[in-house]
Enzyme design. Structure first.
Site, PDB file in Angstrom:
ATOM      1  N   SER A 103       0.813  -1.210   0.000  1.00 45.17           N
ATOM      2  CA  SER A 103       0.000   0.000   0.000  1.00 45.17           C
ATOM      3  C   SER A 103       0.852   1.269   0.000  1.00 45.17           C
ATOM      4  CB  SER A 103      -0.955  -0.033   1.198  1.00 45.17           C
ATOM      5  OG  SER A 103      -1.906   0.988   1.137  1.00 45.17           O
ATOM      6  N   ASP A 244      -2.233   6.404  -3.516  1.00 43.98           N
ATOM      7  CA  ASP A 244      -1.088   5.764  -2.874  1.00 43.98           C
ATOM      8  C   ASP A 244      -0.615   4.600  -3.741  1.00 43.98           C
ATOM      9  OD1 ASP A 244      -3.152   3.983  -2.381  1.00 43.98           O
ATOM     10  OD2 ASP A 244      -2.419   3.431  -0.386  1.00 43.98           O
ATOM     11  N   ASP A 246      -1.019   1.420  -3.975  1.00 40.80           N
ATOM     12  CA  ASP A 246      -1.946   0.453  -4.574  1.00 40.80           C
ATOM     13  C   ASP A 246      -3.280   1.099  -4.933  1.00 40.80           C
ATOM     14  OD1 ASP A 246      -2.868   0.726  -1.958  1.00 40.80           O
ATOM     15  OD2 ASP A 246      -3.493  -1.367  -1.804  1.00 40.80           O
ATOM     16  N   ASP A 248      -5.715   2.505  -3.343  1.00 45.36           N
ATOM     17  CA  ASP A 248      -6.969   2.393  -2.592  1.00 45.36           C
ATOM     18  C   ASP A 248      -7.184   3.594  -1.678  1.00 45.36           C
ATOM     19  OD1 ASP A 248      -5.086   1.815  -0.646  1.00 45.36           O
ATOM     20  OD2 ASP A 248      -5.995  -0.075  -0.008  1.00 45.36           O
TER      21      ASP A 248
END
EC number: 5.4.2.10
Length: 456
Positions: A103, A244, A246, A248
């Protein structure tokens, strides 16, 4: 969550090539998760996506080997946002989805997030079952040589997500004439996010779109919004969007350089959904970290706020239990249940862009929907996670918190919690008086540090 060996608050996560983020453990995750989700006699399938970290080249083949060894077919989709993997898991009628990502963390870390066939993150109970299998009886899970799985790659996976994301934007509406700075954090959305905005007509200024394996989240993205702010001001853009690693999470920036966090985005989208009669249960689900200002704003709008533990999957669990369709975190996870099963920074940004275009107003007039209550968060690093857990219930700590609570007299909040991924105690306070907020945080952090030092 106590006693968990591999899984934390968001899957398995750690420094790449060190326990628990090694190829060996990734292999075991694949074998155990595959075994748990092989249910019935059909050919079973897992979808595997990843972000742009160098270590993804190590974790991905280990997972593939694990799944194939227990008889599960593998579909590889390459670098794609976490919500895209969740979406494709459902779209392809797969039995399991896997996202290889840490992440918003730096490139040295990596993680493994798992999704069930419904596209939702796994429950604590299912993760515990996978953990048990990882340490007990994997040999028995191995498939006969004639029943090994196969692996293939889907080349149009990114196009499928681009179309799905665009479908969340109101029909007949376009972004023509809108100058948007888009920061993809050198992460998973570096191709798909610019494509979505460009196809909707925006003038897109891209930053953070040159991943090299080690620059994910490095000085860019939602964790480092200074780059977004600078680009918005330099290009005289109408709005800035930072995702960010990833994708999400999302952080926004108005044309004046003012940054907007997930609480403001939640408030804006909640008001818009309620206006259209589309806010299920007239309720928003957020975590204990969301600002008191959001709660006050929603109350004025006739919207209830329910709080959960920190972690977007706990938000989603409560949304599903209550039949709600909007939730998220101050950090920028925004879950719109009508469109996604997990946080989707791009989809959340599209809903804001729709409001911006329809209002005809500058971003500075619509993005900040409430004045935040002064809030401060500070981390105290300790020797290990066990100590972080123990510190929260020690009398010296609980008594110090109680003393400050008494002084607040209901005019603020104090929250102490441990990190799910690092040996940290997080100390948060908010109150109408910013000086008191600082005093509370500094005093409690000093108390915790002193006790932690004494305990070695």
């Amino acid at each position: 969550m106590s006693g968990r060996k591999y899984f934390g608050t968001d899957g398995v996560r750690g420094t790449a090539n060190t326990d628990p983020m090694t190829a060996d453990i990734a292999l075991k995750v694949g074998m155990a998760a595959g075994r748990v989700f092989i249910r019935g006699t059909h050919r079973h399938t897992v979808v595997i996506g990843k972000d742009t970290r160098l270590s993804g080249y190590m974790i991905e083949p280990a997972l593939v080997a694990g799944f194939i060894s227990v008889g599960m077919d593998v579909v590889l989709v390459g670098p794609l946002p976490t919500p895209a993997v969740a979406m494709l898991t459902r779209s392809l009628r797969a039995d399991l989805g896997v996202m290889i990502s840490a992440s918003h963390n730096p490139y040295q870390d990596n993680g493994i997030k798992l999704f069930g066939p419904d596209g939702f993150k796994l429950s604590d109970e299912v993760e515990a079952e996978i953990e048990h299998l990882m340490d007990n009886g994997l040999q028995a899970a191995l498939a006969d040589p004639s029943h090994l799985g196969r692996a293939r790659r889907i080349d149009d996976a990114s196009g499928r997500y681009v179309e799905a994301a665009k479908q969340t934007f109101p029909r007949g509406l376009r972004l023509d004439g809108l100058k948007v700075v888009l920061d993809c954090a050198n992460g998973a959305a570096y191709k798909v996010a610019p494509a979505v905005l460009w196809e909707l007509g925006a003038d897109v200024i891209k930053i953070g779109v040159t991943p090299d394996g080690t620059n994910i989240n490095a000085g860019v993205g939602s964790q480092h919004p200074e780059a977004l702010k600078a680009a918005v001001l330099a290009h005289k853009a109408d709005i800035g969007i930072a995702l960010d690693g990833d994708a999400d999470r999302v952080v926004l920036c108005d044309e004046r350089g003012n940054l907007v966090d997930g609480d403001q985005v939640l408030g804006l989208i909640a008001r818009a959904l309620k206006r259209r009669g589309q806010l299920a249960g007239n309720t928003v689900v957020a975590t204990v970290m969301s600002n008191l200002g959001l709660e006050t704003f929603l109350r004025r709008e006739g919207i209830a706020l329910e709080r959960t533990a920190v972690g977007d999957r706990y938000v989603v669990e409560r949304m599903r239990e209550g039949g709600f369709n909007l939730g998220g975190e101050q950090s920028g996870h925004v879950v719109i249940g009508d469109h996604a099963t997990t946080g989707d920074g791009l989809v959340a940004a599209l809903q804001v862009l729709a409001e911006l275009v329809q209002s005809g107003k500058p971003a500075s007039d619509i993005l900040t929907v409430f004045t935040p209550c002064p809030q401060r968060l500070k981390n105290v690093r300790v020797k290990d996670k066990a100590l972080a857990t123990a510190l929260l219930t020690l009398p010296a700590v609980t008594e110090a918190v109680a003393a400050w609570d008494e002084k607040l007299n209901g005019q603020g909040r104090i929250l102490l919690r441990k990190s799910g991924t690092e040996p940290l105690v997080r100390v948060m306070a908010e109150a109408t008086d910013p000086a008191m907020v600082d005093a509370i945080v500094e005093d409690l952090c000093a108390t915790i540090e002193a006790i932690a030092t004494a305990q070695g």
